[in-house]
Scaffold this motif. Structure first.
Motif, PDB file in Angstrom:
ATOM      1  N   UNK A 141       0.860  -1.182   0.000  1.00 51.66           N
ATOM      2  CA  UNK A 141       0.000   0.000   0.000  1.00 51.66           C
ATOM      3  C   UNK A 141       0.898   1.233   0.000  1.00 51.66           C
ATOM      4  N   UNK A 142       0.861   1.981  -1.096  1.00 46.70           N
ATOM      5  CA  UNK A 142       1.709   3.150  -1.279  1.00 46.70           C
ATOM      6  C   UNK A 142       1.083   4.431  -0.751  1.00 46.70           C
ATOM      7  N   UNK A 143       1.801   5.523  -0.945  1.00 42.76           N
ATOM      8  CA  UNK A 143       1.439   6.800  -0.325  1.00 42.76           C
ATOM      9  C   UNK A 143       0.079   7.346  -0.774  1.00 42.76           C
ATOM     10  N   UNK A 144      -0.296   7.149  -2.034  1.00 37.57           N
ATOM     11  CA  UNK A 144      -1.600   7.663  -2.481  1.00 37.57           C
ATOM     12  C   UNK A 144      -2.739   7.012  -1.703  1.00 37.57           C
ATOM     13  N   UNK A 145      -2.689   5.702  -1.528  1.00 38.15           N
ATOM     14  CA  UNK A 145      -3.722   5.002  -0.758  1.00 38.15           C
ATOM     15  C   UNK A 145      -3.606   5.322   0.734  1.00 38.15           C
ATOM     16  N   UNK A 146      -2.384   5.468   1.239  1.00 36.98           N
ATOM     17  CA  UNK A 146      -2.202   5.794   2.655  1.00 36.98           C
ATOM     18  C   UNK A 146      -2.837   7.133   3.003  1.00 36.98           C
ATOM     19  N   UNK A 147      -2.802   8.083   2.071  1.00 37.38           N
ATOM     20  CA  UNK A 147      -3.478   9.361   2.288  1.00 37.38           C
ATOM     21  C   UNK A 147      -4.976   9.134   2.471  1.00 37.38           C
ATOM     22  N   UNK A 148      -5.550   8.247   1.675  1.00 41.98           N
ATOM     23  CA  UNK A 148      -6.989   7.978   1.782  1.00 41.98           C
ATOM     24  C   UNK A 148      -7.336   7.376   3.138  1.00 41.98           C
ATOM     25  N   UNK A 149      -6.430   6.592   3.698  1.00 46.62           N
ATOM     26  CA  UNK A 149      -6.657   5.989   5.011  1.00 46.62           C
ATOM     27  C   UNK A 149      -6.305   6.943   6.150  1.00 46.62           C
ATOM     28  N   UNK A 150      -5.852   8.157   5.839  1.00 41.62           N
ATOM     29  CA  UNK A 150      -5.389   9.128   6.843  1.00 41.62           C
ATOM     30  C   UNK A 150      -4.352   8.476   7.756  1.00 41.62           C
ATOM     31  N   UNK A 151      -3.388   7.818   7.134  1.00 41.90           N
ATOM     32  CA  UNK A 151      -2.431   6.991   7.856  1.00 41.90           C
ATOM     33  C   UNK A 151      -1.196   7.757   8.304  1.00 41.90           C
ATOM     34  N   UNK A 152      -0.779   7.460   9.509  1.00 41.16           N
ATOM     35  CA  UNK A 152       0.537   7.815  10.030  1.00 41.16           C
ATOM     36  C   UNK A 152       1.249   6.483  10.242  1.00 41.16           C
ATOM     37  N   UNK A 153       2.413   6.292   9.634  1.00 40.48           N
ATOM     38  CA  UNK A 153       3.097   5.010   9.689  1.00 40.48           C
ATOM     39  C   UNK A 153       4.223   5.054  10.718  1.00 40.48           C
ATOM     40  N   UNK A 154       4.193   4.090  11.649  1.00 45.11           N
ATOM     41  CA  UNK A 154       5.291   3.903  12.589  1.00 45.11           C
ATOM     42  C   UNK A 154       5.971   2.594  12.202  1.00 45.11           C
ATOM     43  N   UNK A 155       7.129   2.647  11.548  1.00 45.20           N
ATOM     44  CA  UNK A 155       7.778   1.429  11.057  1.00 45.20           C
ATOM     45  C   UNK A 155       8.287   0.503  12.159  1.00 45.20           C
ATOM     46  N   UNK A 156       8.274   0.960  13.405  1.00 48.31           N
ATOM     47  CA  UNK A 156       8.700   0.089  14.506  1.00 48.31           C
ATOM     48  C   UNK A 156       7.556  -0.807  14.981  1.00 48.31           C
ATOM     49  N   UNK A 157       6.343  -0.589  14.448  1.00 48.94           N
ATOM     50  CA  UNK A 157       5.174  -1.354  14.867  1.00 48.94           C
ATOM     51  C   UNK A 157       4.687  -2.269  13.757  1.00 48.94           C
ATOM     52  N   UNK A 158       3.964  -3.322  14.151  1.00 48.08           N
ATOM     53  CA  UNK A 158       3.318  -4.222  13.195  1.00 48.08           C
ATOM     54  C   UNK A 158       1.938  -4.584  13.714  1.00 48.08           C
ATOM     55  N   UNK A 159       1.005  -4.726  12.797  1.00 53.67           N
ATOM     56  CA  UNK A 159      -0.363  -5.189  13.082  1.00 53.67           C
ATOM     57  C   UNK A 159      -1.037  -4.398  14.204  1.00 53.67           C
ATOM     58  N   UNK A 160      -0.890  -3.086  14.145  1.00 53.77           N
ATOM     59  CA  UNK A 160      -1.452  -2.190  15.149  1.00 53.77           C
ATOM     60  C   UNK A 160      -2.975  -2.261  15.153  1.00 53.77           C
ATOM     61  N   UNK A 161      -3.571  -2.356  13.985  1.00 50.97           N
ATOM     62  CA  UNK A 161      -5.031  -2.275  13.880  1.00 50.97           C
ATOM     63  C   UNK A 161      -5.724  -3.615  14.080  1.00 50.97           C
TER      64      UNK A 161
END
Length: 173
Positions: A141-161
């Motif tokens: 999932x690239x940046x264009x789709x991440x904008x739609x999800x209103x995402x903030x990415x923390x690369x130190x985390x996994x499966x947060x949701x």
């Protein structure tokens, strides 16, 4: 001095209001391809512009005068998936994907629309189809789709949701 403090406080409040709608996601998340009721693992990649889905046996065809694409999500899937073709994207090749005989330096990929659920957020995103079988994550999932999800990415985390839970949601929400 009071004006400076007031402006600083106002700026802080605006930033908090902006961040309130944002959701934190990890580098890898569980996703659900709602159109196919298919759970899979996704890598969230802010360095990629577009989303990419692992697809096998990709074939373009015409239906009622319009362009469509037929593909399989994996080699073991019995029935092909057919979707209208939105467009074709040109994706810059990676260094390990460069073919000396093909000087273009990019590949053409079909793009379709898919409804994807991350956590409890459902979005219809554009996804290009390509063979990602050599990669650990079938969905990028690239940046264009991440904008739609209103995402903030923390690369130190996994499966947060956690596991996707969009069954009762609609895209209008």
């Amino acid at each position: 001095m009071k004006l400076l403090c007031l402006l600083g406080s106002l700026s802080l409040l605006m930033n908090l209001a902006f961040a309130e709608d944002k959701r934190i996601y990890g580098l890898h998340e569980h996703a659900l391809l709602v159109d196919f009721n298919r759970p899979l693992e996704a890598k969230l990649d802010t360095g990629a512009k577009t989303a990419s889905l692992n697809a096998q046996g990709i074939k373009r065809f015409r239906r009622d005068g319009k362009s469509w694409v037929r593909f399989y999500l994996d080699n073991e899937q019995a029935q092909p998936i057919e979707r209208p073709l939105l467009r074709t994207s040109r994706i810059k090749r990676r260094a390990d994907d460069y073919d000396e005989e093909d000087e273009r330096g990019s590949s053409a990929r079909p793009v379709i629309a898919l409804s994807v659920c991350l956590g409890n957020r459902l979005q219809q995103i554009e996804v290009n189809l390509t063979d990602r079988s050599a990669f650990r994550y079938p969905l990028l999932i690239g940046s264009e789709a991440l904008k739609q999800f209103s995402a903030l990415i923390d690369p130190s985390l996994e499966h947060v949701t956690g596991r996707p839970s969009c069954a009762a949601l609609s895209l209008a929400e």
